[in-house]
Write an enzyme that holds these catalytic residues in place. Structure first.
Site, PDB file in Angstrom:
ATOM      1  CG  ASP A 160       4.706 -10.269   7.397  1.00 23.66           C
ATOM      2  OD1 ASP A 160       4.098 -11.204   6.847  1.00 23.66           O
ATOM      3  OD2 ASP A 160       4.130  -9.270   7.861  1.00 23.66           O
ATOM      4  CD  GLN A 165       2.435 -14.194   5.390  1.00 25.89           C
ATOM      5  OE1 GLN A 165       2.061 -13.501   4.443  1.00 25.89           O
ATOM      6  NE2 GLN A 165       3.297 -13.745   6.307  1.00 25.89           N
ATOM      7  CB  SER A 201       0.267 -11.866   7.670  1.00 22.90           C
ATOM      8  OG  SER A 201       1.106 -11.158   6.781  1.00 22.90           O
TER       9      SER A 201
END
Length: 288
Positions: free
Chosen positions: A204, A278, A228
């Site tokens: 991430d 993502q 996110s």
């Protein structure tokens, strides 16, 4: 052992509460919300602990539903959806204050031989050719904005060596590509699942920022609200998260206050070991 990586391993060592219930805690370092990679890593730990040892995660798909509160524990509830002949499927919901903050589906597989191919690793400098984090602090961060300096000066469980630091100092639009070498900042146990969960935590990092390169800004800008929204990861081959891995990311699109990002993780010898994708919120804040 490095203190930061030791703390990360403790955070990933969830407390079992019931057969399918686990409790995780967050580091008390003054963050306003829980780091997304922490929730991904802890959710993967929870799912893995309900799966037999000869099966290892090959994919996960998660949605961030609400900001996590670092001041209270996170409860992870695992749904044992399927145990098949070769594949095992789990669904995990992370809960705080009685509401879901994250949901994830993960699939596990027994190891099988089969057809092999992969994309090539980009031709970039090796980590030994790049400044260490200590070099960055001494040579570059003195001139960086305060929030970027605080981020890099904090002791972290994941060591990073960016191939290019331009976007931290310049407002010049750049191609939507980023290359960063990453590894755990200390040795990890010889347990494949721990390495997978640590890499899920690290995956991430830097990914969402790539979608801001063409716009001459970054997630550190006070004009950007970044978060996110979802996260997907595929594990292709065995690896060690305490060895250097190249995180090569690109962004294919930004629209509707969202940025789409993709990532590939390679070992030093060019082996592709994992892929990520993502979409994140990159909203322009309204000026007061």
């Amino acid at each position: 052992m490095n203190t930061a990586i030791d703390n990360l391993l403790q955070i990933l060592d969830l407390e079992p509460l019931e057969r399918n219930l686990f409790r995780g805690r967050s580091p008390q370092v003054g963050w306003q919300r829980v780091f997304g990679g922490q929730v991904i890593g802890q959710a993967l730990v929870a799912a893995s602990r309900t799966v037999v040892e000869d099966r290892h995660v090959h994919s996960l798909h998660g949605y961030f539903l609400r900001p996590g509160d670092p001041s209270v524990p996170i409860i992870y509830e695992v749904d044992r959806i399927r145990d098949g002949g070769s594949f095992t499927t789990r669904r995990v919901v992370a809960i705080q204050h009685g509401e879901a903050i994250f949901s994830m589906a993960a699939s596990f597989q027994v190891w099988e031989e089969g057809l092999e191919h992969q994309s090539d690793m980009p031709d970039v400098p090796t980590p030994d050719e790049l400044p260490s984090e200590q070099d960055l602090k001494e040579k570059f961060l003195a001139h960086a904005p305060e929030n970027i300096r605080r981020y890099w000066e904090r002791e972290r469980p994941i060591e990073m060596r960016p191939v290019d630091m331009t976007h931290y100092f310049s407002k010049k639009p750049l191609p939507p590509q980023q290359y960063v070498w990453v590894r755990a900042s200390g040795p990890l146990p010889d347990d494949e699942r721990i390495h997978q969960c640590v890499l899920a935590y690290a995956s991430d990092m830097t990914l969402l920022d790539t979608s801001l390169f063409p716009h001459g800004t970054s997630v550190f800008s006070p004009k950007i609200q970044a978060a996110s929204l979802d996260h997907a990861m595929w594990f292709h081959r065995p690896f060690r998260a305490d060895d250097w891995l190249l995180y090569a990311t690109d962004s294919t699109s930004s629209s509707g206050s969202r940025g789409m990002n993709r990532g590939s993780l390679f070992t030093r010898d060019g082996t592709l070991i994992a892929s990520t994708a993502q979409e994140g919120l990159i909203r322009l804040r309204k000026e007061k």
